[in-house]
Write a protein that holds these residues in place. Structure first.
Motif, PDB file in Angstrom:
ATOM      1  N   PRO A   3       6.106  14.133  27.226  1.00 43.51           N
ATOM      2  CA  PRO A   3       4.777  14.659  27.569  1.00 43.51           C
ATOM      3  C   PRO A   3       4.314  15.817  26.704  1.00 43.51           C
ATOM      4  N   SER A   4       5.232  16.516  26.065  1.00 48.87           N
ATOM      5  CA  SER A   4       4.854  17.697  25.288  1.00 48.87           C
ATOM      6  C   SER A   4       4.350  17.302  23.909  1.00 48.87           C
ATOM      7  N   LYS A   5       3.604  18.213  23.298  1.00 50.82           N
ATOM      8  CA  LYS A   5       3.117  17.975  21.945  1.00 50.82           C
ATOM      9  C   LYS A   5       4.273  17.979  20.948  1.00 50.82           C
ATOM     10  N   ARG A   6       4.051  17.321  19.834  1.00 47.31           N
ATOM     11  CA  ARG A   6       5.078  17.208  18.797  1.00 47.31           C
ATOM     12  C   ARG A   6       4.502  17.610  17.447  1.00 47.31           C
ATOM     13  N   TRP A   7       5.339  18.239  16.648  1.00 46.62           N
ATOM     14  CA  TRP A   7       4.984  18.485  15.263  1.00 46.62           C
ATOM     15  C   TRP A   7       5.305  17.230  14.456  1.00 46.62           C
ATOM     16  N   VAL A   8       4.308  16.698  13.764  1.00 51.72           N
ATOM     17  CA  VAL A   8       4.490  15.470  12.991  1.00 51.72           C
ATOM     18  C   VAL A   8       3.972  15.678  11.571  1.00 51.72           C
ATOM     19  N   THR A   9       4.533  14.902  10.660  1.00 55.96           N
ATOM     20  CA  THR A   9       4.056  14.875   9.271  1.00 55.96           C
ATOM     21  C   THR A   9       3.288  13.585   9.063  1.00 55.96           C
ATOM     22  N   VAL A  10       2.016  13.701   8.692  1.00 55.74           N
ATOM     23  CA  VAL A  10       1.167  12.521   8.554  1.00 55.74           C
ATOM     24  C   VAL A  10       0.560  12.473   7.155  1.00 55.74           C
ATOM     25  N   ARG A  11       0.287  11.257   6.739  1.00 47.90           N
ATOM     26  CA  ARG A  11      -0.318  11.027   5.431  1.00 47.90           C
ATOM     27  C   ARG A  11      -1.828  11.133   5.534  1.00 47.90           C
ATOM     28  N   THR A  12      -2.441  11.754   4.545  1.00 51.64           N
ATOM     29  CA  THR A  12      -3.891  11.853   4.474  1.00 51.64           C
ATOM     30  C   THR A  12      -4.355  11.349   3.118  1.00 51.64           C
ATOM     31  N   VAL A  13      -5.599  10.910   3.058  1.00 49.23           N
ATOM     32  CA  VAL A  13      -6.184  10.411   1.813  1.00 49.23           C
ATOM     33  C   VAL A  13      -7.470  11.177   1.546  1.00 49.23           C
ATOM     34  N   ASN A  14      -7.575  11.742   0.366  1.00 46.71           N
ATOM     35  CA  ASN A  14      -8.772  12.453  -0.044  1.00 46.71           C
ATOM     36  C   ASN A  14      -9.881  11.447  -0.314  1.00 46.71           C
ATOM     37  N   GLU A  15     -10.955  11.539   0.447  1.00 46.88           N
ATOM     38  CA  GLU A  15     -12.028  10.565   0.325  1.00 46.88           C
ATOM     39  C   GLU A  15     -12.760  10.651  -1.008  1.00 46.88           C
ATOM     40  N   SER A  16     -12.738  11.804  -1.636  1.00 50.68           N
ATOM     41  CA  SER A  16     -13.484  11.950  -2.883  1.00 50.68           C
ATOM     42  C   SER A  16     -12.796  11.289  -4.073  1.00 50.68           C
ATOM     43  N   ASP A  17     -11.479  11.429  -4.160  1.00 51.95           N
ATOM     44  CA  ASP A  17     -10.782  10.852  -5.310  1.00 51.95           C
ATOM     45  C   ASP A  17      -9.679   9.874  -4.935  1.00 51.95           C
ATOM     46  N   GLY A  18      -9.434   9.658  -3.639  1.00 55.14           N
ATOM     47  CA  GLY A  18      -8.449   8.673  -3.211  1.00 55.14           C
ATOM     48  C   GLY A  18      -7.009   9.117  -3.309  1.00 55.14           C
ATOM     49  N   THR A  19      -6.751  10.378  -3.631  1.00 50.65           N
ATOM     50  CA  THR A  19      -5.379  10.852  -3.738  1.00 50.65           C
ATOM     51  C   THR A  19      -4.748  10.993  -2.361  1.00 50.65           C
ATOM     52  N   THR A  20      -3.422  10.862  -2.332  1.00 48.15           N
ATOM     53  CA  THR A  20      -2.665  10.902  -1.083  1.00 48.15           C
ATOM     54  C   THR A  20      -1.957  12.238  -0.941  1.00 48.15           C
ATOM     55  N   GLY A  21      -1.934  12.754   0.284  1.00 42.22           N
ATOM     56  CA  GLY A  21      -1.216  13.984   0.592  1.00 42.22           C
ATOM     57  C   GLY A  21      -0.590  13.889   1.974  1.00 42.22           C
ATOM     58  N   TRP A  22       0.242  14.873   2.313  1.00 40.96           N
ATOM     59  CA  TRP A  22       0.900  14.905   3.611  1.00 40.96           C
ATOM     60  C   TRP A  22       0.707  16.288   4.226  1.00 40.96           C
ATOM     61  N   ILE A  23       0.395  16.310   5.527  1.00 39.13           N
ATOM     62  CA  ILE A  23       0.172  17.564   6.227  1.00 39.13           C
ATOM     63  C   ILE A  23       0.955  17.552   7.535  1.00 39.13           C
ATOM     64  N   LYS A  24       1.152  18.744   8.079  1.00 41.66           N
ATOM     65  CA  LYS A  24       1.862  18.920   9.341  1.00 41.66           C
ATOM     66  C   LYS A  24       0.839  19.111  10.457  1.00 41.66           C
ATOM     67  N   LYS A  25       0.961  18.324  11.538  1.00 39.99           N
ATOM     68  CA  LYS A  25       0.031  18.396  12.655  1.00 39.99           C
ATOM     69  C   LYS A  25       0.788  18.548  13.968  1.00 39.99           C
ATOM     70  N   TYR A  26       0.093  19.153  14.943  1.00 39.64           N
ATOM     71  CA  TYR A  26       0.657  19.345  16.276  1.00 39.64           C
ATOM     72  C   TYR A  26      -0.114  18.427  17.223  1.00 39.64           C
ATOM     73  N   VAL A  57       0.835  -1.204   0.000  1.00 41.18           N
ATOM     74  CA  VAL A  57       0.000   0.000   0.000  1.00 41.18           C
ATOM     75  C   VAL A  57       0.863   1.245   0.000  1.00 41.18           C
ATOM     76  N   TRP A  58       1.864   1.287   0.873  1.00 34.50           N
ATOM     77  CA  TRP A  58       2.785   2.429   0.897  1.00 34.50           C
ATOM     78  C   TRP A  58       3.473   2.577  -0.458  1.00 34.50           C
ATOM     79  N   PHE A  59       3.910   1.472  -1.052  1.00 36.54           N
ATOM     80  CA  PHE A  59       4.623   1.473  -2.325  1.00 36.54           C
ATOM     81  C   PHE A  59       3.788   2.141  -3.412  1.00 36.54           C
ATOM     82  N   ARG A  60       2.520   1.818  -3.477  1.00 36.38           N
ATOM     83  CA  ARG A  60       1.658   2.382  -4.516  1.00 36.38           C
ATOM     84  C   ARG A  60       1.300   3.832  -4.203  1.00 36.38           C
ATOM     85  N   GLN A  61       1.069   4.167  -2.932  1.00 37.90           N
ATOM     86  CA  GLN A  61       0.715   5.534  -2.579  1.00 37.90           C
ATOM     87  C   GLN A  61       1.854   6.506  -2.857  1.00 37.90           C
ATOM     88  N   ASN A  62       3.095   6.021  -2.830  1.00 37.73           N
ATOM     89  CA  ASN A  62       4.255   6.872  -3.069  1.00 37.73           C
ATOM     90  C   ASN A  62       4.795   6.760  -4.489  1.00 37.73           C
TER      91      ASN A  62
END
Length: 430
Positions: A283-306, A179-184
C-alpha cells in the motif's frame, strides 16, 4: 531382433525438484511490505551441503533490480549489521536477506523490463568480458543476418542438450524487445548493424540453437544463462520436474565468444523483473526508476519517481507496440485510422464498441487471411438477396452432345418468372 528396454521414471523424492527459498528485502520499507523478490535456489557448495543460491548470481539479479551492482546482504534490517562476506561462488542458504546499497537506503527499483536501463558503465565479470567477433563465431562478415542457417552451422545442435533433432534458433534478447534494444544502444553487442532496424535482433550474435522444449522453457522465463566458476552455465529460476534437475548448473563452454555477455545479462533481466509483483502490491509509495522520452528530440532518459500502487501498476502495464484502431469522427463515413501506442490490454474499449465480428453465416467458406470487421451500422450490407421462387424444374436429355464427342448429361431447365434459361439453346450452336 533385440528391443531396447523401456526407460524407467527417474527416481526423485519430490516433484518438482526441491529448492531453497531466498527472500530479498528492501530495508527502506515497513516489515511485511518490504519483500523485493523471492528466488529459488538449486545450488550446493558441495554434495553434502544443503540447497541454496549462487551468491554471485543473487547479487547480479539484485543489481538488475536496483541498477546498483555494489550492494551487499545482511541478515537483519539495520545497515550497521554485519555484512555477509562476498564470495562469487559461495552459496546463500535459504532464508531472509536485506539488500543494502552504500549511501542509499531508499534506493529506487525498476518496475518493468521496458524501464530497465542497461548498465553499460558497470563491467561485471564474466558478463562484460565476453567479446565476440566474426572469427569467434565462424560466420563470414555480412552473412550473420542469415540467422537460422548460420546459427545451426555455428552451434552444431542444441547448446544445452547437444541434440541435433528438433533444434530451433532462439533469440537471447527477445524479438519483441526491439524498441528497448535500440533505446539502450545495444547494437554494440551484435555483429552486423548495416541492416534494417527490424532485423537487428536477427543477428547471429543474438541467437543460440536450443532443442524445442528447452527453447520453450527459456521463453517461459524458467531459466537463463549465468556465469559461475568462470564459465557460462545453465541457471534455473523456477522449479521444474525434469529439465531443471537434468540441466541446472550444466556448463556451456561453447557459448563463449558466440553471444556477448551483455546480451546474456539482458536475458536474465527479462526473466527476473516480472517476479517482483509482491513488492508492487504494497500500500505504501515506492521509489521507482522509469524511462522517459524527450518529445522534442526523441532522446531517452531515466528519472527517479515516488509513485503509489496504482501509478506503479500503470507503469508496469506494458502497452502494445502494434497499431490499434481509433474511432473515426461521427458522420464522416470513413474507416477507422490506425494509431500507435494504444493500450490493448484488458477488456474491449468503448472505442471498439462500434465493431463486430461477422458471424459464420455472414462469410463464405473460402479461407481468408486476417480478420474482417464491419461497422454494426453497416450490417445491411450482409443482408441476403431475395430471388424469385422456382416455378418449374424439367429435365432435358435430348440435347445434342457438345462437338459430338461425348454424350450430353442431363441438364436442368430452371424456369424463373415464366422465362426458361438453359446452358445454351439449339439455335445458338454452330
Amino acid at each position: 531382433m533385440p528391443l531396447a528396454r523401456p526407460y524407467e521414471p527417474q527416481e526423485r523424492d519430490q516433484y518438482p525438484a526441491p529448492s531453497a527459498r531466498i527472500i530479498i528485502h528492501h530495508p527502506g520499507y515497513a516489515d511485511g511490505y518490504d519483500t523485493l523478490i523471492r528466488l529459488d535456489g538449486f545450488d550446493k557448495k558441495d554434495t553434502s551441503s544443503s540447497l541454496g543460491l549462487h551468491m554471485g548470481t543473487a547479487l547480479v539479479i539484485c543489481g538488475i533490480i536496483t541498477s546498483h551492482f555494489s550492494g551487499y546482504f545482511t541478515r537483519v534490517k539495520e545497515k550497521e549489521a554485519q555484512q555477509i562476506q562476498f564470495e562469487d561462488d559461495a552459496v546463500l542458504e535459504g532464508g531472509d536477506y536485506y539488500l543494502h546499497i552504500p549511501g542509499d537506503e531508499t534506493y529506487a527499483v525498476c518496475p518493468a523490463f521496458e524501464h530497465w536501463k542497461f548498465p553499460h558503465d558497470n563491467p561485471l565479470s564474466p558478463w562484460a568480458c565476453s567479446a565476440i567477433s566474426h572469427s569467434s563465431t565462424g560466420i563470414q562478415p555480412n552473412k550473420s543476418y542469415a540467422h537460422q542457417s548460420s546459427t545451426f552451422t555455428r552451434d552444431q545442435g542444441c547448446l544445452v542438450s547437444r541434440y541435433r533433432d528438433m533444434k530451433e534458433a532462439c533469440h537471447v534478447c527477445p524479438a519483441e524487445e526491439l524498441v528497448w534494444f535500440r533505446q539502450n544502444n545495444m547494437t554494440n553487442y551484435i555483429l552486423d548493424t548495416d541492416v534494417l532496424a527490424n532485423a537487428l535482433l536477427e543477428d547471429v550474435a543474438n541467437l543460440v540453437a536450443l532443442r524445442r522444449d528447452i527453447h520453450k522453457s527459456f521463453d517461459d522465463r524458467e531459466w537463463a544463462f549465468a556465469g559461475k566458476e568462470g564459465v557460462w552455465s545453465v541457471h534455473f529460476l523456477k522449479p521444474t520436474n525434469d529439465l531443471g534437475p537434468t540441466y541446472h548448473n550444466l556448463r556451456v563452454p561453447d557459448l563463449q565468444g558466440k553471444v556477448s555477455g551483455q546480451l546474456l545479462l539482458t536475458r536474465l533481466a527479462w526473466a527476473v523483473l516480472p517476479r517482483m509483483r509482491e513488492f508492487w502490491s504494497g500500500p505504501s509509495k515506492r521509489w521507482v526508476t522509469v524511462r522517459t522520452v524527450n518529445e522534442s528530440d526523441g532522446t531517452t532518459g531515466w528519472i527517479k519517481k515516488y509513485l503509489n500502487q496504482q501509478e506503479t501498476e500503470r507503469m508496469m502495464r506494458k502497452k502494445s507496440r502494434s497499431p490499434a484502431k481509433r474511432k473515426a469522427p461521427d458522420g464522416d463515413g470513413q474507416d477507422a485510422v490506425e494509431e500507435e501506442g494504444a493500450d490493448c490490454g484488458g477488456s474491449e474499449s468503448s472505442e471498439d464498441s462500434n465493431w463486430h465480428w461477422p458471424s459464420s453465416s455472414e462469410e463464405d467458406d473460402s479461407p481468408r487471411r486476417g480478420r474482417k470487421r464491419k461497422r454494426s451500422s453497416a450490417s445491411s450490407a450482409y443482408q441476403s438477396v431475395s430471388l424469385p421462387p422456382c416455378k418449374q424444374i424439367t429435365t432435358c436429355s435430348d440435347l445434342p452432345s457438345y462437338h459430338n464427342t461425348h454424350p450430353t448429361p442431363d441438364v436442368e431447365h430452371v424456369v424463373l418468372d415464366d422465362q426458361t434459361f438453359a446452358p445454351w439453346s439449339t439455335s445458338e450452336r454452330a
